[in-house]
Design a protein around this motif. Structure first.
Motif, short mmCIF file in Angstrom:
data_model
loop_
_atom_site.label_atom_id
_atom_site.label_comp_id
_atom_site.label_asym_id
_atom_site.label_seq_id
_atom_site.Cartn_x
_atom_site.Cartn_y
_atom_site.Cartn_z
N LEU A 95 0.81 -1.08 -0.06
CA LEU A 95 -0.16 0.17 0.11
C LEU A 95 0.94 1.35 -0.12
N HIS A 97 3.24 2.45 -1.02
CA HIS A 97 3.40 2.97 -2.94
C HIS A 97 3.06 3.41 -3.48
N TYR A 98 0.96 3.41 -3.45
CA TYR A 98 -0.02 3.85 -3.53
C TYR A 98 -0.12 5.44 -2.94
N PHE A 103 3.23 9.85 -5.67
CA PHE A 103 2.51 9.22 -6.99
C PHE A 103 0.75 9.48 -6.57
N LEU A 104 0.23 10.08 -5.32
CA LEU A 104 -0.67 10.67 -5.64
C LEU A 104 -0.59 11.89 -5.91
N HIS A 107 -2.59 13.11 -9.08
CA HIS A 107 -4.44 13.10 -8.74
C HIS A 107 -5.02 14.55 -8.55
N ALA A 149 -9.81 4.95 -8.27
CA ALA A 149 -9.12 5.60 -10.29
C ALA A 149 -9.57 4.51 -11.24
N GLU A 197 -2.08 1.08 -12.94
CA GLU A 197 -1.07 0.98 -11.30
C GLU A 197 -1.99 1.63 -10.99
N ASP A 198 -2.69 1.48 -9.35
CA ASP A 198 -3.79 2.02 -8.85
C ASP A 198 -3.70 1.24 -7.90
N VAL A 199 -4.18 1.39 -6.87
CA VAL A 199 -4.33 0.28 -5.15
C VAL A 199 -5.67 -0.29 -5.54
N ALA A 202 -3.89 -3.18 -7.29
CA ALA A 202 -3.14 -3.86 -6.30
C ALA A 202 -3.91 -4.63 -5.60
#
Length: 390
Positions: A95, A97-98, A103-104, A107, A149, A197-199, A202
């Motif tokens: 978690l 990484h996201y 990364f954030l 957005h 996402a 590539e998003d939570v 994952a």
């Protein structure tokens, strides 16, 4: 009628509406006279009031378990908040990484659009209820888009509406609706998870101890992400807006590009939006000389820790020039808030966009500000402000 400090100290109840007004004063007395104070409220627990004791509990998960992180429970698991080592480490590993700042920031433009849409709805009125007109739609909208996402705008809009309902109502039905939408979003992601590539992607590919995550684990993680972000960001937007309307100089500070560093730390310390969480003692021990038994429950009071004069000079003053010093606003130890970078980005964005179009905030005359008990201690339930357009 509000209870007095001596009345509160007879039996602290962290959820009692009649203790809200003077609870911080009572906790200040407790820090000096009996810093680990027992209460019979909600089946009985100890309130941990001092900074060093809070840190000791948070940094020793083998003695103080997070398996029941809410004194009154929650209807679903909230992973990794309710996880102890070694399970906790595995969940955080994928978690982190996201929820890194880098990364954030991808957005950020979406968050700005959400803020601008909310502002447009009240801009011509010259007034707003910060809670319902701005804090809730901005924090819920940002969360839904980051967590879900997806390019499926229908799903995103339903997700925003569901998270909004959780923010306003917090009923088992609203939690269930979020869970249903999370399942729908994960099902949509499942077949394309390797390309995203998003939570959520994952969650569909992550493994724990050599096996895929269970449905309960996936839902528990999504619920924790949504709940944590709502409480922290929504509450702090409201608190900062109140200072903006009542303290000279705050608008100038909020117009400084890097205010989200030290000044934001001071806002968070001064009015900690997640005021406490629960722990359970795993074996007989003691804390600062107080004997604790296996199964005893503790309320680790971050808000009280952040007002401890042994940790902070003049702690009951909001000092936006205070030198940076770690505080307990995002928790401590292995459970330090996963979403702290997300909260900072949201808060910086919310006020940058708000102050681009508005200025000169004032409290609306005649309103009575009622403040919440429980975890969002002292957060106004409603905050009407007037302003001038820029």
């Amino acid at each position: 009628m509000s209870r007095s400090v001596p009345e509160i100290l007879e039996n602290i109840d962290l959820y009692a509406d009649d203790q809200v007004d003077h609870l911080l004063d009572a906790l200040a007395v407790a820090r000096t006279e009996c810093p680990i104070r027992h209460t019979t409220a909600d089946g009985g627990y100890y309130v941990i009031t001092r900074y060093e004791d809070v840190r000791t509990v948070c940094e020793n998960p083998e003695l103080f378990s997070s398996a029941q992180p809410a004194l009154r429970g929650v209807p679903v698991r909230i992973i990794p908040v309710d996880s102890d080592p070694p399970e906790h480490r595995h969940f955080r590993a994928f978690l982190n990484h996201y929820f890194s700042r880098t990364f954030l920031l991808r957005h950020e433009e979406q968050m700005r659009k959400i803020a601008r849409t909310a502002i447009a709805a009240f801009l011509d009125r010259g007034e707003l209820d910060v809670v319902r007109d701005y804090a809730i739609p901005f924090s819920a909208g940002s969360l839904a888009r980051v967590v879900f996402a997806t390019d499926n705008q229908d799903l995103v809009q339903r997700g925003v509406a569901a998270v909004n309902r959780v923010a306003v109502e917090s009923t088992p039905e609203t939690f269930q609706r979020v869970a249903e939408l999370a399942m729908e979003a994960m099902a949509e992601v499942e077949n394309a998870a390797q390309e995203r590539e998003d939570v959520l992607a994952a969650l569909t590919t992550a493994e724990f101890d050599g096996r895929p995550l269970t449905v309960e684990e996936r839902l528990g993680i999504v619920t924790a992400l949504l709940l944590g972000g709502l409480d922290t960001t929504r509450g702090m937007i409201v608190h900062i807006a109140h200072h903006l309307a009542t303290r000279p100089g705050v608008e100038r500070v909020l117009r400084t590009p890097d205010w989200w560093r030290n000044p934001l730390d001071e806002f968070l310390r001064y009015q900690t939006t997640v005021s406490f969480m629960a722990r359970v003692v795993t074996k007989d021990t003691e804390l600062s000389g107080v004997p604790l038994r296996k199964g005893d429950r503790l309320a680790v009071h971050f808000y009280s820790a952040n007002r401890d004069p042994n940790r902070f000079d003049h702690p009951d003053e909001l000092d936006l020039t205070r030198p940076s010093k770690p505080n307990a606003a995002f928790g401590m130890g292995i459970h330090r808030c996963l979403g702290q970078h997300f909260a900072r980005i949201q808060l910086a964005t919310a006020f940058e966009e708000l102050l681009t179009r508005t200025t000169n905030f004032r409290l609306k005359e005649g309103q009575e500000i009622r403040r919440m008990a429980g975890v969002p201690l002292g957060t106004p339930q409603q905050l009407w402000l007037t302003f001038d357009k820029r």
